[in-house]
Design a protein around this motif. Structure first.
Motif, PDB file in Angstrom:
ATOM      1  N   VAL A  29       0.839  -1.193   0.000  1.00 38.72           N
ATOM      2  CA  VAL A  29       0.000   0.000   0.000  1.00 38.72           C
ATOM      3  C   VAL A  29       0.870   1.237   0.000  1.00 38.72           C
ATOM      4  O   VAL A  29       0.626   2.202  -0.728  1.00 38.72           O
ATOM      5  N   ALA A  32       2.657   1.912  -3.314  1.00 36.63           N
ATOM      6  CA  ALA A  32       1.746   2.248  -4.407  1.00 36.63           C
ATOM      7  C   ALA A  32       1.629   3.740  -4.594  1.00 36.63           C
ATOM      8  O   ALA A  32       1.123   4.205  -5.602  1.00 36.63           O
ATOM      9  N   GLY A  36       1.410   3.194  -8.627  1.00 35.41           N
ATOM     10  CA  GLY A  36       0.108   3.032  -9.236  1.00 35.41           C
ATOM     11  C   GLY A  36      -0.016   1.623  -9.777  1.00 35.41           C
ATOM     12  O   GLY A  36       0.440   0.687  -9.173  1.00 35.41           O
ATOM     13  N   LEU A  59      -4.391  -4.540  -7.275  1.00 33.88           N
ATOM     14  CA  LEU A  59      -4.620  -3.417  -6.363  1.00 33.88           C
ATOM     15  C   LEU A  59      -6.040  -3.460  -5.801  1.00 33.88           C
ATOM     16  O   LEU A  59      -6.261  -3.197  -4.616  1.00 33.88           O
ATOM     17  N   ASN A  63      -6.907  -3.730  -1.883  1.00 31.23           N
ATOM     18  CA  ASN A  63      -7.480  -2.532  -1.264  1.00 31.23           C
ATOM     19  C   ASN A  63      -8.999  -2.535  -1.217  1.00 31.23           C
ATOM     20  O   ASN A  63      -9.597  -1.673  -0.573  1.00 31.23           O
ATOM     21  N   ARG A  71      -7.915   3.901  -8.321  1.00 28.61           N
ATOM     22  CA  ARG A  71      -7.424   2.652  -7.735  1.00 28.61           C
ATOM     23  C   ARG A  71      -6.202   2.880  -6.866  1.00 28.61           C
ATOM     24  O   ARG A  71      -5.807   2.017  -6.104  1.00 28.61           O
ATOM     25  N   ASN A  72      -5.610   4.025  -6.977  1.00 28.91           N
ATOM     26  CA  ASN A  72      -4.487   4.413  -6.136  1.00 28.91           C
ATOM     27  C   ASN A  72      -4.590   5.906  -5.887  1.00 28.91           C
ATOM     28  O   ASN A  72      -5.185   6.628  -6.675  1.00 28.91           O
ATOM     29  N   HIS A  73      -4.040   6.347  -4.770  1.00 24.41           N
ATOM     30  CA  HIS A  73      -4.196   7.749  -4.367  1.00 24.41           C
ATOM     31  C   HIS A  73      -5.678   8.113  -4.263  1.00 24.41           C
ATOM     32  O   HIS A  73      -6.098   9.188  -4.700  1.00 24.41           O
ATOM     33  N   PRO A 112      -1.194   7.484  -0.436  1.00 24.26           N
ATOM     34  CA  PRO A 112      -1.079   6.295  -1.270  1.00 24.26           C
ATOM     35  C   PRO A 112      -2.181   5.298  -0.963  1.00 24.26           C
ATOM     36  O   PRO A 112      -2.862   5.395   0.046  1.00 24.26           O
ATOM     37  N   GLY A 113      -2.341   4.363  -1.859  1.00 27.24           N
ATOM     38  CA  GLY A 113      -3.277   3.279  -1.628  1.00 27.24           C
ATOM     39  C   GLY A 113      -4.650   3.535  -2.206  1.00 27.24           C
ATOM     40  O   GLY A 113      -4.998   4.645  -2.594  1.00 27.24           O
ATOM     41  N   GLY A 114      -5.447   2.460  -2.262  1.00 31.37           N
ATOM     42  CA  GLY A 114      -6.749   2.521  -2.883  1.00 31.37           C
ATOM     43  C   GLY A 114      -7.911   2.584  -1.925  1.00 31.37           C
ATOM     44  O   GLY A 114      -9.047   2.359  -2.334  1.00 31.37           O
ATOM     45  N   GLN A 162       3.009  -6.823  -4.778  1.00 33.12           N
ATOM     46  CA  GLN A 162       1.572  -6.719  -4.562  1.00 33.12           C
ATOM     47  C   GLN A 162       0.950  -8.083  -4.266  1.00 33.12           C
ATOM     48  O   GLN A 162       0.112  -8.222  -3.377  1.00 33.12           O
TER      49      GLN A 162
END
Length: 363
Positions: A29, A32, A36, A59, A63, A71-73, A112-114, A162
Motif C-alpha cells: 500500500v 503504491a 500506481g 490493487l 485494497n 485505484r491508487n491515491h 497512497p493506496g486505494g 503486490q
C-alpha cells in the motif's frame, strides 16, 4: 485520486498499526504511492508479461473495490496556483515552463493506496501531483512522493510485491511471511527499507518534500540532453517535535487552514545526473553532492474538495511532457502511464453508471 470523505452511512474499515513487521506487511500500500498500476504500454507485448489490467486487478484485490474512486491515491484534495520560473533551468531545457515568468498549475495532494477512507496517519507517504499548462497548449504532468527511492526497479517486481500482500482466500489475510520473503529475495530494496524504518507520517502536506524518484531528461534548444531527477522542497517547515494528530482527516483541514493565511510555496530543485548515475532504476539513489539547480517556485493559492475540484478529471500521467522534457528508459514510467490510463477508464465508467445521488461522493 478522489473524495476524502466516506459516502454517507458507510463505516470506515479498521486500521492496523505500528511495528516494523506490520509496516513491511503493508508495504504494498505504501509503495503504491508512486507506482500506481504497472504494465507495459497498451498491454500488447508478450502475453506472459504484465498488462494494465493485471496490476489494477491486484490493487483492487488488496485494497477493495470502491466504485468511482481512483485505484491508487484514492484520498486527496485539489489545489491550484502557478509556477514562477527562475533563470537556472533555461539553458538546460527549451520547455516553456522554464522560459516564461509564470505557468498556471492544477494539482492534487493525496495519500497512497486505494482506500478512500484511510486515516491520514496510516502511512508515512504523502504525494503531490501537478499539471503545468503552458501558453502554447503543451502540458507537463508529474507525480511526486515523499519517499526518496522506489523499493524495486521493475514492474514485474512490483507486481510480485503486490501479490505477496494479497489476502489468502482461506484466511482472508495476507501470509505474514510473504512480504519479508519477497524483500529477502530483492536486495535492491535496501535503500527503501532503510528509509521506511525511520519514516513517520507528517502533520501537513505543506511541510513535505516531494520527489520524482524516476529520472527524466531535460533537452535544450540545440538538442543537448541532461538526465535529471527533481523534487519540490517546502518553504514551510514543521514545528520541532510536530507529530501527526489522531484525527483521521487532518491533512485536508490543515491545508485549508494554512491557505487562509496566504499562499504555500515549494522550490523546484532539479538534480543533475553524472554520466555514471543510473537513469533506468528508481530503486537506486544517486550519490550525494550532485549539482542541484533551483528551477523556480511553485505557489499554491487555493484548494478544492476533489469531488468537484479542477483536479477531479485529470490523469496525472508522468509521460505527458512538453517539448524540452523527455522520459528516461526507466520501465516504471511506461508502466505507470499504461496503468493510470486503465484505472482512469474504470473509475470514470463506474461514475457514469452510479445513481445521481451517489455521484457527488466520488471521483
Amino acid at each position: 485520486m478522489v473524495d476524502r470523505s466516506p459516502a454517507p452511512g458507510r463505516p470506515r474499515p479498521p486500521l492496523s498499526g505500528g511495528s516494523l513487521a506490520l509496516r513491511l506487511g503493508g508495504i504494498a500500500v505504501i509503495v503504491a504511492a508512486i507506482a500506481g498500476a504497472f504494465a507495459y504500454v497498451n498491454g500488447t507485448l508478450d502475453p506472459q508479461r504484465l498488462k494494465p489490467a493485471d496490476l489494477v486487478n491486484v490493487l483492487e484485490k488488496n485494497n477493495g473495490v470502491h466504485p468511482g474512486f481512483r485505484r491508487n491515491h484514492s484520498k486527496g484534495v485539489c489545489v491550484a496556483g502557478y509556477f514562477e520560473s527562475s533563470a537556472e533551468a533555461r539553458g538546460l531545457s527549451s520547455a516553456q515552463v522554464f522560459n516564461e515568468a509564470r505557468t498556471p498549475v492544477v494539482g492534487r495532494f493525496a495519500l497512497p493506496g486505494g482506500n478512500p477512507y484511510a486515516a491520514d496517519s496510516s502511512v508515512p507517504i504523502r504525494s503531490m501531483a501537478l499539471r503545468f499548462t503552458q501558453a502554447n497548449g503543451q502540458q507537463w504532468r508529474t507525480g511526486m512522493n515523499s519517499m526518496p527511492v522506489f523499493p524495486v526497479g521493475t514492474p514485474e517486481a512490483f507486481y510480485q510485491l503486490q501479490k505477496a500482500q494479497s489476502p489468502d482466500p482461506a484466511t482472508g489475510k495476507p501470509d505474514p511471511k510473504a512480504v519479508p520473503a519477497f524483500f529477502g529475495a530483492h536486495p535492491e530494496a535496501a535503500p527503501f527499507l532503510a528509509w521506511v524504518k525511520t519514516a513517520k507520517p507528517s502533520a501537513s502536506y505543506a511541510t513535505e518534500t516531494y520527489n520524482s524518484v524516476n529520472a527524466f531528461y531535460l533537452v535544450n534548444s540545440v538538442g543537448q540532453r541532461q538526465a535529471v531527477r527533481w523534487s519540490m522542497a517546502p518553504v514551510a517547515q514543521d514545528v520541532a517535535g510536530a507529530v501527526a494528530p489522531a484525527d483521521t482527516d487532518f491533512l485536508e483541514k490543515d491545508l485549508v487552514q494554512r491557505l487562509t493565511t496566504g499562499p504555500l510555496r515549494w522550490q523546484l530543485n532539479i538534480t543533475l545526473a553524472d554520466p555514471s548515475d543510473p537513469v533506468n532504476d528508481a530503486s537506486k539513489p544517486w550519490p550525494e553532492g550532485r549539482k542541484v539547480i533551483n528551477a523556480g517556485t511553485l505557489v499554491l493559492q487555493s484548494s478544492q474538495a476533489q469531488n468537484d475540484g479542477a483536479c477531479r478529471d485529470i490523469n496525472y500521467d508522468p509521460l505527458v511532457l512538453p517539448s524540452g522534457i523527455e522520459g528516461s528508459d526507466d520501465p516504471l514510467l511506461a508502466a505507470r502511464s499504461a496503468g493510470y490510463a486503465a484505472s482512469y477508464l474504470r473509475r470514470t465508467s463506474e461514475v457514469n453508471q452510479l445513481p445521481a445521488a451517489k455521484k457527488e461522493s466520488v471521483q
